[in-house]
Design an enzyme around this catalytic site. Structure first.
Site, PDB file in Angstrom:
ATOM      1  N   ASP A   1       0.813  -1.217   0.000  1.00 31.27           N
ATOM      2  CA  ASP A   1       0.000   0.000   0.000  1.00 31.27           C
ATOM      3  C   ASP A   1       0.848   1.269   0.000  1.00 31.27           C
ATOM      4  O   ASP A   1       1.979   1.275   0.481  1.00 31.27           O
ATOM      5  CB  ASP A   1      -0.878   0.047   1.261  1.00 31.27           C
ATOM      6  CG  ASP A   1      -2.010  -0.949   1.251  1.00 31.27           C
ATOM      7  OD1 ASP A   1      -1.964  -1.891   0.443  1.00 31.27           O
ATOM      8  OD2 ASP A   1      -2.938  -0.796   2.069  1.00 31.27           O
ATOM      9  N   ASP A   2       0.224   2.346  -0.490  1.00 32.44           N
ATOM     10  CA  ASP A   2       0.636   3.742  -0.276  1.00 32.44           C
ATOM     11  C   ASP A   2       1.651   4.284  -1.263  1.00 32.44           C
ATOM     12  O   ASP A   2       1.982   5.466  -1.214  1.00 32.44           O
ATOM     13  CB  ASP A   2       1.178   3.972   1.136  1.00 32.44           C
ATOM     14  CG  ASP A   2       0.155   3.742   2.219  1.00 32.44           C
ATOM     15  OD1 ASP A   2      -1.012   3.496   1.881  1.00 32.44           O
ATOM     16  OD2 ASP A   2       0.515   3.795   3.406  1.00 32.44           O
TER      17      ASP A   2
ATOM     18  N   HIS B   1      -6.088   3.136  -4.119  1.00 30.17           N
ATOM     19  CA  HIS B   1      -5.993   3.354  -2.674  1.00 30.17           C
ATOM     20  C   HIS B   1      -6.382   4.793  -2.328  1.00 30.17           C
ATOM     21  O   HIS B   1      -5.888   5.344  -1.351  1.00 30.17           O
ATOM     22  CB  HIS B   1      -4.583   3.028  -2.196  1.00 30.17           C
ATOM     23  CG  HIS B   1      -4.462   2.726  -0.730  1.00 30.17           C
ATOM     24  ND1 HIS B   1      -5.381   1.955  -0.034  1.00 30.17           N
ATOM     25  CD2 HIS B   1      -3.527   3.093   0.186  1.00 30.17           C
ATOM     26  CE1 HIS B   1      -5.007   1.862   1.231  1.00 30.17           C
ATOM     27  NE2 HIS B   1      -3.890   2.549   1.404  1.00 30.17           N
TER      28      HIS B   1
ATOM     29  N   HIS C   1      -5.617   9.325   0.797  1.00 27.34           N
ATOM     30  CA  HIS C   1      -5.463   8.390   1.924  1.00 27.34           C
ATOM     31  C   HIS C   1      -6.183   8.898   3.176  1.00 27.34           C
ATOM     32  O   HIS C   1      -5.646   8.882   4.278  1.00 27.34           O
ATOM     33  CB  HIS C   1      -3.987   8.142   2.220  1.00 27.34           C
ATOM     34  CG  HIS C   1      -3.726   6.845   2.928  1.00 27.34           C
ATOM     35  ND1 HIS C   1      -3.845   6.699   4.288  1.00 27.34           N
ATOM     36  CD2 HIS C   1      -3.351   5.623   2.458  1.00 27.34           C
ATOM     37  CE1 HIS C   1      -3.551   5.463   4.630  1.00 27.34           C
ATOM     38  NE2 HIS C   1      -3.256   4.773   3.535  1.00 27.34           N
TER      39      HIS C   1
ATOM     40  N   TYR D   1      -6.640   2.403   5.915  1.00 29.59           N
ATOM     41  CA  TYR D   1      -6.878   1.920   7.281  1.00 29.59           C
ATOM     42  C   TYR D   1      -7.932   0.811   7.327  1.00 29.59           C
ATOM     43  O   TYR D   1      -8.375   0.432   8.403  1.00 29.59           O
ATOM     44  CB  TYR D   1      -7.303   3.055   8.223  1.00 29.59           C
ATOM     45  CG  TYR D   1      -6.576   4.345   7.997  1.00 29.59           C
ATOM     46  CD1 TYR D   1      -5.249   4.484   8.379  1.00 29.59           C
ATOM     47  CD2 TYR D   1      -7.203   5.426   7.397  1.00 29.59           C
ATOM     48  CE1 TYR D   1      -4.565   5.674   8.157  1.00 29.59           C
ATOM     49  CE2 TYR D   1      -6.527   6.613   7.167  1.00 29.59           C
ATOM     50  CZ  TYR D   1      -5.202   6.734   7.548  1.00 29.59           C
ATOM     51  OH  TYR D   1      -4.529   7.912   7.325  1.00 29.59           O
TER      52      TYR D   1
ATOM     53  N   HIS E   1       3.457  -2.292   3.261  1.00 26.63           N
ATOM     54  CA  HIS E   1       3.560  -0.980   2.612  1.00 26.63           C
ATOM     55  C   HIS E   1       4.872  -0.839   1.848  1.00 26.63           C
ATOM     56  O   HIS E   1       5.881  -1.433   2.237  1.00 26.63           O
ATOM     57  CB  HIS E   1       3.466   0.131   3.660  1.00 26.63           C
ATOM     58  CG  HIS E   1       2.206   0.100   4.465  1.00 26.63           C
ATOM     59  ND1 HIS E   1       2.041  -0.742   5.553  1.00 26.63           N
ATOM     60  CD2 HIS E   1       1.035   0.786   4.334  1.00 26.63           C
ATOM     61  CE1 HIS E   1       0.819  -0.576   6.055  1.00 26.63           C
ATOM     62  NE2 HIS E   1       0.193   0.347   5.341  1.00 26.63           N
TER      63      HIS E   1
END
Length: 477
Positions: free
Chosen positions: A202-203, A252, A256, A293, A363
């Site tokens: 992720d991210d 995503h 965020h 989250y 991540h």
């Protein structure tokens, strides 16, 4: 375009946003305690990528197990800490020109020419996009026309913290995954086949994603990258490298932000802009997304489905325990790298006892998360016996990679946007409900490349023209 310079000021905002993550969910328990659902959450990270006072990391300072294998070039665990000395960042290994064909993906269009991307045509980085732009107004119209009923739950408050929203957490009709562990009918939490790992990160893309891509290529692994829109426009060449290396690209959101805290219109803006920048860079539109989250309820699920996105989370073994390594928190100084590996050991201990496959939260945003993945977690997983079958999430679901994108999905194994809202039989339009923001509507942009559903129509030329109008939404503000 000086997109790298843009990312330098954007990254800390995303780092700060992650501070609420452990308010929402706990990590998995050791295998011996899974049935009892005992799991301790770590505190939220307080640091950013700049030098700040570092809190004392929580958790073990030694490993409680022996790794089956490590990378010979692994960074020592004693150096994988908050504010660790920076290694050289890794740019994309190659610049892939527009017009290149993704031959591995039948039916996929050629890569667009990203030299024409104008950052000021997109929202500011790492903030919730405004909802009055022509693009967002058009996406709102498409959601309203989708036939999917949107529940009328009000947004949550206080960053979606469970303790601040007791009524919402107790409302079973809301089915809030983060507070109580309610799984929607269509949520993806696991792979169906035992010992299959749907590998996800992720991210990103971010400064050290290139290291992760190099390692994955070396060991012949493919993964799913849940991409933040603000990172995609900051590092478009890295995003293209991920895609052309045959990794799955998924959404995503743009900034965020905890999704249950947003109005319907803001959720549409977050998903729409993220889908748009990915399409503008790659030429394809993802069909899967992961809520930041894991913050999702039936209202958010329905809006995502109306925009052609399948909600994907990670494995939960009880109402209070999920497969989260905690890797993100190393950078914030609230967990030790040794504790992250102990968490990993608990995850694989549970993964070998459950009767289905699994998905783990990891991540690629920070140097620490990449170093612990490439140096320790992935080598250990590759040496595990019995062997794990490690693959991108869409393939762990026994679906072809073509199902991962609107342009290549034939709807036979992965139907999109059907008028069957998850977990609810009633609802309202995207605007005018108790959860709406301005509730207004305008003619907006014509349906086309900006389509929230990713379906091109004859209005695409008008959409391009109106995208230029949106230049007032400046990235450099």
């Amino acid at each position: 375009m000086k997109l790298a310079a843009v990312s330098a000021i954007a990254l800390p905002a995303l780092v700060s946003a992650h501070g609420i993550r452990d308010v929402h969910h706990a990590r998995q328990a050791p295998a011996s305690a899974a049935a009892a659902a005992s799991s301790a959450s770590t505190a939220a990270p307080a640091g950013t990528s700049v030098a700040v006072a570092t809190p004392t990391p929580a958790g073990a300072t030694t490993l409680t197990f022996t790794l089956a294998s490590t990378n010979p070039s692994a960074v020592p665990l004693s150096q994988i800490v908050a504010n660790m000395p920076s290694q050289a960042t890794v740019a994309a290994s190659t610049t892939i020109a527009g017009g290149a064909s993704p031959t591995f993906l039948p039916g996929a269009p050629a890569l667009p020419d990203i030299s024409t991307l104008i950052p000021s045509n997109y929202p500011a980085l790492d903030v919730v996009p405004p909802t009055d732009s022509p693009e967002v107004q058009q996406w709102i119209k498409e959601v309203n026309a989708s036939g999917i009923a949107i529940p009328t739950f009000a947004p949550t408050v206080d960053s979606g913290a469970c303790g601040s929203n007791p009524a919402a957490a107790a409302d079973q009709s809301r089915c809030w995954w983060t507070c109580g562990g309610c799984k929607g009918d269509d949520d993806i939490e696991e792979c169906p086949d035992k010992l299959t790992w749907g590998l996800t990160y992720d991210d990103g893309p971010a400064l050290y994603t290139g290291d992760l891509l190099h390692y994955l290529d070396t060991v012949n692994l493919k993964a799913t990258f849940f991409v933040v829109g603000s990172r995609a426009i900051s590092y478009p060449d890295l995003l293209r490298e991920e895609y052309m290396a045959q990794h799955q690209i998924a959404v995503h959101t743009w900034s965020h932000h905890p999704m249950t805290t947003l109005t319907n219109e803001q959720i549409i803006a977050e998903l729409g802009w993220s889908k748009k920048i990915i399409k503008d860079v790659l030429g394809v539109t993802p069909t899967y997304w992961r809520p930041p989250y894991g913050d999702v309820d039936n209202r958010v699920r329905a809006l995502a489905k109306a925009m052609g996105l399948q909600t994907s989370i990670w494995t939960r073994i009880s109402a209070s325990a999920t497969f989260d390594t905690g890797d993100f928190d190393i950078n914030g100084g609230t967990i030790t790298s040794e504790q992250v590996l102990n968490n990993w050991q608990n995850i694989i201990g549970n993964a070998t006892t459950i009767n289905h496959g699994f998905i783990v939260l990891e991540h690629d945003l920070f140097q620490q998360t990449v170093d612990i993945a490439t140096g320790y977690i992935l080598p250990d997983a590759l040496a595990h016996q019995p062997a794990f079958d490690i693959k991108p999430m869409v393939e762990c679901l026994n679906k072809p990679m073509t199902d991962a994108y609107v342009e290549t999905n034939d709807n036979t194994t992965n139907p999109l946007g059907s008028a069957n809202p998850t977990g609810t039989d009633s609802g309202a339009a995207a605007t005018g409900s108790s959860s709406s923001g301005s509730g207004n509507s305008s003619s907006g942009a014509q349906t086309g490349q900006n389509s929230a559903m990713g379906i091109a129509t004859p209005g695409s030329l008008s959409a391009v023209a109106l995208a230029l109008v949106s230049g007032a939404i400046a990235l450099f503000l």
